[in-house]
Design a protein around this motif. Sequence first.
Motif, PDB file in Angstrom:
ATOM      1  N   HIS A   1       0.883  -1.159  -0.012  1.00  0.00           N
ATOM      2  CA  HIS A   1      -0.163   0.120   0.218  1.00  0.00           C
ATOM      3  C   HIS A   1       0.887   1.299   0.090  1.00  0.00           C
ATOM      4  O   HIS A   1       0.517   2.357  -0.716  1.00  0.00           O
ATOM      5  N   ARG A   2       1.921   1.302   0.850  1.00  0.00           N
ATOM      6  CA  ARG A   2       2.699   2.370   0.929  1.00  0.00           C
ATOM      7  C   ARG A   2       3.611   2.713  -0.401  1.00  0.00           C
ATOM      8  O   ARG A   2       3.533   3.816  -0.931  1.00  0.00           O
ATOM      9  N   GLU A   3       4.056   1.684  -0.895  1.00  0.00           N
ATOM     10  CA  GLU A   3       4.678   1.657  -2.244  1.00  0.00           C
ATOM     11  C   GLU A   3       3.852   2.281  -3.431  1.00  0.00           C
ATOM     12  O   GLU A   3       4.243   2.700  -4.415  1.00  0.00           O
ATOM     13  N   ALA A   4       2.476   1.619  -3.213  1.00  0.00           N
ATOM     14  CA  ALA A   4       1.604   1.886  -4.273  1.00  0.00           C
ATOM     15  C   ALA A   4       1.196   3.368  -4.494  1.00  0.00           C
ATOM     16  O   ALA A   4       1.068   3.944  -5.205  1.00  0.00           O
ATOM     17  N   ILE A   5       1.137   3.970  -3.280  1.00  0.00           N
ATOM     18  CA  ILE A   5       1.060   5.524  -2.980  1.00  0.00           C
ATOM     19  C   ILE A   5       2.116   6.281  -3.524  1.00  0.00           C
ATOM     20  O   ILE A   5       2.135   7.249  -4.125  1.00  0.00           O
ATOM     21  N   GLU A   6       3.212   5.733  -3.376  1.00  0.00           N
ATOM     22  CA  GLU A   6       4.558   6.309  -3.905  1.00  0.00           C
ATOM     23  C   GLU A   6       4.445   6.388  -5.392  1.00  0.00           C
ATOM     24  O   GLU A   6       4.787   7.344  -5.995  1.00  0.00           O
ATOM     25  N   ILE A   7       4.246   5.075  -5.870  1.00  0.00           N
ATOM     26  CA  ILE A   7       4.038   5.097  -7.446  1.00  0.00           C
ATOM     27  C   ILE A   7       2.998   6.075  -7.960  1.00  0.00           C
ATOM     28  O   ILE A   7       3.402   6.687  -8.998  1.00  0.00           O
ATOM     29  N   ASN A   8       1.999   6.076  -7.334  1.00  0.00           N
ATOM     30  CA  ASN A   8       0.810   6.910  -7.806  1.00  0.00           C
ATOM     31  C   ASN A   8       1.372   8.303  -7.679  1.00  0.00           C
ATOM     32  O   ASN A   8       1.291   9.102  -8.736  1.00  0.00           O
ATOM     33  N   ASP A   9       1.921   8.703  -6.577  1.00  0.00           N
ATOM     34  CA  ASP A   9       2.357  10.176  -6.344  1.00  0.00           C
ATOM     35  C   ASP A   9       3.424  10.540  -7.549  1.00  0.00           C
ATOM     36  O   ASP A   9       3.423  11.551  -8.167  1.00  0.00           O
ATOM     37  N   SER A  10       4.338   9.701  -7.684  1.00  0.00           N
ATOM     38  CA  SER A  10       5.458   9.768  -9.099  1.00  0.00           C
ATOM     39  C   SER A  10       4.653   9.954 -10.227  1.00  0.00           C
ATOM     40  O   SER A  10       5.276  10.964 -10.981  1.00  0.00           O
ATOM     41  N   LEU A  11       3.775   9.191 -10.316  1.00  0.00           N
ATOM     42  CA  LEU A  11       3.156   9.346 -11.873  1.00  0.00           C
ATOM     43  C   LEU A  11       2.453  10.369 -12.115  1.00  0.00           C
ATOM     44  O   LEU A  11       2.453  11.388 -13.218  1.00  0.00           O
ATOM     45  N   VAL A  12       1.622  10.947 -11.002  1.00  0.00           N
ATOM     46  CA  VAL A  12       0.659  12.129 -11.083  1.00  0.00           C
ATOM     47  C   VAL A  12       1.604  13.458 -11.158  1.00  0.00           C
ATOM     48  O   VAL A  12       1.501  13.984 -11.956  1.00  0.00           O
TER      49      VAL A  12
END
Length: 206
Positions: free
Chosen positions: A135-146
């Motif tokens: 979950h934490r890394e999914a949030i980081e991936i999402n933030d990076s993409l956005v």
Amino acid sequence: MTDVAWPLRRSAPRNPWFRQDPSVALVVAAGLYVVVLLLTLFAGTPGDDYFLLYVFPVALIAMTFGLRAGALAGMSAVAFVVVWVVVRDISFSTAGWAARVAPLLVLGLLLGMAADRLRWAEAERLRLEAAALLHREAIEINDSLVQGMAAARWSLQAGEVGVGVRILDGTIDSAQELVSDLIRRAGMGRRSEPLDGSAARRPPVP
């Protein structure tokens, strides 16, 4: 995103020796059964309570293998008690038999049940840790993409097409690397390496 090491094994407490090597625990338990049987048959008097030492192999097997094995271990101890009674020509009342048999059976059942619950609790803890990490890394991936897509959009709106395309290409490459890293650490053998960036950006063939 910083490189976060997969923490599950390092954070997990070290298993006791009998969990690390169940075969050794089984050999030790078998040796204890033999020793206690020999004590009851050849040492002391028929009234000596050497049979109580059967609690050690019963407890060891129950804690190592769980409920079913604990029940079998308790029944095995009861069988050895019967051998002792027959060989030494000892007689017990019903209450005497219950006092000697019931503790061995109950010990195997209760410790086996407790061992199964501990094993389930440990598996659940690892599952929750893995879910929290993903979950934490999914949030980081999402933030990076956005952030990358937002920067590319601003560059395109400002007329800096080359800059926008480079930012978008970098965002795609970063997303592939992050997702591939997650797949690799999750133990999924396939697609563990990033796809070639040019292939990912190639338009579909009509």
